[in-house]
Each structure stands twice: as C-alpha cells, then as structure tokens.
Design a protein around this motif. Structure first.
Motif, PDB file in Angstrom:
ATOM      1  N   LEU A  67       0.878  -1.242   0.000  1.00  0.00           N
ATOM      2  CA  LEU A  67      -0.204   0.037  -0.172  1.00  0.00           C
ATOM      3  C   LEU A  67       0.871   1.325   0.029  1.00  0.00           C
ATOM      4  N   PHE A  68       2.331   1.268   0.354  1.00  0.00           N
ATOM      5  CA  PHE A  68       3.245   2.262   0.157  1.00  0.00           C
ATOM      6  C   PHE A  68       2.942   2.756  -1.167  1.00  0.00           C
ATOM      7  N   LEU A  69       2.863   1.922  -2.140  1.00  0.00           N
ATOM      8  CA  LEU A  69       2.583   2.340  -3.603  1.00  0.00           C
ATOM      9  C   LEU A  69       1.616   3.346  -3.955  1.00  0.00           C
ATOM     10  N   ALA A  70       0.712   3.790  -3.073  1.00  0.00           N
ATOM     11  CA  ALA A  70      -0.186   4.761  -2.933  1.00  0.00           C
ATOM     12  C   ALA A  70       0.349   5.960  -3.227  1.00  0.00           C
ATOM     13  N   GLN A  71       1.620   6.280  -3.077  1.00  0.00           N
ATOM     14  CA  GLN A  71       2.269   7.476  -3.353  1.00  0.00           C
ATOM     15  C   GLN A  71       2.630   7.958  -4.939  1.00  0.00           C
TER      16      GLN A  71
END
Length: 508
Positions: A67-71
């Motif tokens: 979910l860090f890829l939400a960046q």
C-alpha cells in the motif's frame, strides 16, 4: 513450489516473444509524467514456497505491505488497481492514503480501485487471480488504457509472468527466467563473479552426501570454524536457515562424525522444523553451506536497490537488519540507516552486484544482505545473499519517503528532509506483545495521537503505521518510528510499544 503453474518452462517460443514485446513498453512508461502517468496494477502476492510461507503466522496480511505504492497517486492523472485475497479494511486503506503527506486522500481514493478474490486460502494470490476469469475481466475493465499500464508485484515467478501476459501489460519485476540469481546458490555465484566478497562455502547442495561433504570440507579448510550455516535456496526472512555446530568434533574421522551427528547438531531457525522436514525441503529445492562468521558484536546490514528501465541500478537505502529466532536468523525489523563505518562500502559493493544483475536484464526492487564482522572499524564485510523481490524493509523506507517527502543522499547514505535535515527510523511489522490482538487499527492510531507520538508534518517526526489489518488477527503491530537520530527513533519506537502495552492492560 506452490503449484504446477510455477513451472519455469515456456509453452513455446511464441509465449517468450509475447512477453518480451510487452516488456519493451516499460522504458516509455517510466519516462511518462503528468497527464501521461501510467496505471499501476498492484498484485502483492507472496508467490513463494508454500511450506516456507506456513512458518509465518498471518502471512496473508503481508499483502497490505505494498500500500506504500499509493504514493504514485500524488500525480493527479495516475491510477492504481490494488488486488488482494480478501477485502481490505476501509480504515487500513484510508490510513495508507493519509500517510502520504502531500496526497489529497479523497482525490486519490477516486483513482484507486480495490479488487479481491474473496479467498483467504494459503494459495498464492496470483494463482487465485489466474483461476478466476471473472476477476481477470474486472481487472481488465478497470484499466483505462493497457498501453499505459504495468504490473507491480512483491516477487516474480512464472505465475506473475502469466498474469502479465493474460492482462496484456508489462511486468515490473524480475523476469522469472532470471530468478536463479536470487536463490542462495545463484546469488553467491553472481556476487563472486561481480567481485563482491562472500563467506567460504558451497552451493547447490542436493542430497545428504553433498551436505556432509560440504560440512567436512568447510571445517577442514577453516580449523577455527565452530559453526556452519545451511540455507534453503528459495527460503526467505531467515526461516529456511539452520546452524550446524562442530562442538565435540574429533580431530580425525570427521566425515563419519558429521554423518552420524547431523540431525542432532543442527539447530533450526523455524521452531516447527525437524530434520526430516528440513532435509526433505533441502533435497527438493537445493541449498548452500557456508561458514558461520561467529564474531561477537557483528552486524547484519542490508542495501536496497532498484533497477528501472530508464535509470538502471540505483541504491535506494541501507539499513541494519534486526534479527530474532532461536539462532538469530529470522528478520523481525530494521533500522535506517546502516552504520557510517561501513555504509559507503556496502553501498559500493551492492551497486556492483546491482549493475551485474542489470546487465543480465533484471528489473525491479531487490536487496543485498551483508554481514560485518567488526562494525566499529567496518572490517570483515561479506555479502550473504541477493533477494530479487521486495522485502521486509521496502515498505518502511517508502513510508518514510511518503511522510517526509525528502530525498536519499547517495553521497552520505542519509535521508534528508526538504530542509536538509537527516531523518532515521526504527521499523517492524512484527512487534507482538500480550494483548495486542485486543487492539483495532483505529485504537493504535488513537493511542499514538493521544500520547503525541503520531507522525507530525510540522516536525517531520513521529510514528507511521502499516499492515494494520494484521493487528486484531495476529496481534502483530507494524510501525515506522521516524526521528532525527537513530537513538531518538529507538526511544520513539519503545514509547509507542509502552503506550500500546498500557492500553492493553487497561482493557484487561
């Protein structure tokens, strides 16, 4: 392997050609910015050995790590599809979006599509998707333009390659045809070829005779060697490691002694392991034997890299691995950055390995693990393995980046705020204490806010949480404690645990 779909063989040259044609789109996609921002299709499948996965409680919640890829949704035109085995909690998704400082959560949420298999079985997520034609169609329908989309995965096997081809989009991860460099045996071989020092040892152990021979020859060539480490080729997080002790070994007749004492002299990193189960896995997947560098006070740093189709191999970060388990072989967390006495050198060595991998055509996130015998002087550096996948330290670093929005300095190995001040962190997604299963994701956020520990954009310090869905199921808390120095980051991390402990006691 998890299933027959993990076969490394192609159905024919046409399949290989089709995959290579898809991969040729990646350079243009990585060069796109602004209104041309691509769509990310994120499939956080842990397509790893099923027997190894069963050793980790609540492993399905690791699907939340990416979910860090939400960046990526900082770019107003960007879109992201995120596919999981089970539906994600809304509070988990909302928190992940809110953890990116400059991201408008409401606007980003409108460009984020969440899909799931409604299947919590231990089968790899990618395999579940491939077996569900309806879900594949829903994914395809949610991609605005397949020519401007690519697939992002935790790791890459023929399953992920098959999914990329089914969707008609390129795969941003290591081509499974190149995955041998990420096994323990293949990694040692590539590191040696790249001029990176590795411990004395032997690769491609496939049977008991080969294991005994390797243990005997290792001791014969290193009279002071008291222990050896055995590693399964396709294991991860240290769960496939076992330590062999030479205690009581005779001066002569070593081979007979090792052969007779093999089961009782091995200590397994995974508590559930037995010689029978471990031996069967070793003969099946192969493994290595190497000298256990048994130096008091040694450290276990690691370097994260990314190989993208435009910039090539780049160092992303360094960190110290926090290891646990009976033999101190299991990854449980990390601290950033690695110590200054050897930070530059492990960066240099890891980049050498990264460039060698890039020359072979490897893409995506990876890491190189090291051991430093003398952390004070920085002497005695050996590379232990290459991990051709995202790992336990990938999410913490990018959560730091999403919150602070600074830059990693290649020169110093520090992470600097926009004002040029360094930031450090202590992180783990396996902080587990008695009573934590009583806590909900909202509870730990409330605790951090109430105690003044939660991340603040004003100070660019505080605690950021992740993998929050695992908390009520497994009692495991994931957090990144961000501060100005390593010492302050550790105190912040400890303070959050103390506050969570107190809350659990009050709930009784």
């Amino acid at each position: 392997m998890a299933s027959g779909l993990l076969s490394t063989q192609w159905d024919g040259s046409t399949s290989r050609q089709t995959f290579e044609q898809l991969q040729q789109r990646l350079p243009a996609l990585f060069a796109q910015r602004g209104a041309d921002a691509p769509t990310l299709v994120v499939v956080p499948s842990l397509s790893l050995d099923s027997a190894e996965l069963r050793k980790i409680k609540g492993v399905i919640h690791f699907e939340e790590r990416l979910l860090f890829l939400a960046q990526a949704l900082r770019v107003p035109a960007a879109r992201m599809l995120y596919v999981t085995s089970l539906p994600l909690r809304q509070t988990v998704v909302d928190y992940a979006l809110g953890a990116v400082s400059s991201l408008s959560a409401g606007h980003a949420r409108s460009r984020l599509t969440l899909l799931d298999c409604a299947d919590g079985s231990p089968q790899p997520l990618t395999e579940k998707i491939l077996q569900d034609d309806g879900l594949v169609e829903r994914i395809l329908s949610a991609i605005p333009d397949r020519d401007r989309a690519y697939l992002v995965t935790f790791n890459s096997t023929p399953l992920e390659r098959a999914l990329a081809m089914r969707l008609g989009i390129p795969l941003y991860a290591c081509d499974p045809a190149l995955s041998s460099s990420g096994t323990k045996s293949g990694g040692r071989q590539l590191l040696r070829q790249a001029g990176v020092p590795v411990p004395e040892g032997f690769e491609d152990i496939r049977d008991e005779r080969g294991l005994v021979k390797a243990l005997v020859e290792l001791r014969a060539g290193n009279a002071g060697c008291e222990r050896a480490i055995v590693k399964l080729d396709d294991s991860f997080a240290g769960c496939g490691n076992a330590v062999f002790s030479y205690a009581g070994a005779p001066a002569t007749g070593l081979e007979s002694w090792v052969s007779a004492k093999l089961p009782e002299q091995l200590s397994f990193a995974a508590q559930s392991e037995t010689w029978e189960s471990y031996g069967a896995r070793l003969w099946e997947m192969g493994g290595i034997v190497e000298r256990f560098i048994d130096t008091s006070g040694s450290s276990s740093p690691s370097v994260q890299l990314e190989i993208d189709p435009v910039r090539g191999a780049q160092v992303v970060s360094t960190h110290e691995q926090v290891l646990g388990g009976a033999e101190g072989q299991v990854f449980v967390g990390c601290t950033f950055p690695a110590r200054p006495s050897y930070r530059a050198e492990i960066q240099r060595l890891a980049l050498r390995a990264g460039e060698a991998l890039a020359a072979r055509g490897v893409l995506g996130h990876l890491s190189v693990d090291f051991l430093v015998a003398n952390p004070v002087s920085g002497e005695g550096i050996h590379a232990l393995e290459i991990n051709l996948r995202m790992g336990g330290a990938t999410a913490p670093y990018f959560l730091l980046h999403g919150a602070v929005e600074g830059n990693y300095s290649q020169d110093t190995g520090e992470y600097l705020t926009p004002e040029g001040e360094p930031r450090c962190y202590v992180a783990s997604d396996r902080a587990q204490r008695e009573g934590y299963e009583l806590l909900q994701p909202e509870d730990v956020v409330d605790i951090a806010l109430g105690e003044g520990l939660h991340y603040s954009g004003a100070t660019r310090t505080g605690v950021v949480f992740y993998v929050l869905g695992a908390l009520p199921d497994t009692g495991k808390l994931g957090m990144v404690a961000i501060e100005k120095t390593p010492e302050k980051a550790q105190r912040l991390y400890d303070a959050m645990l103390t506050s969570a402990d107190a809350a659990c006691r009050r709930r009784g």
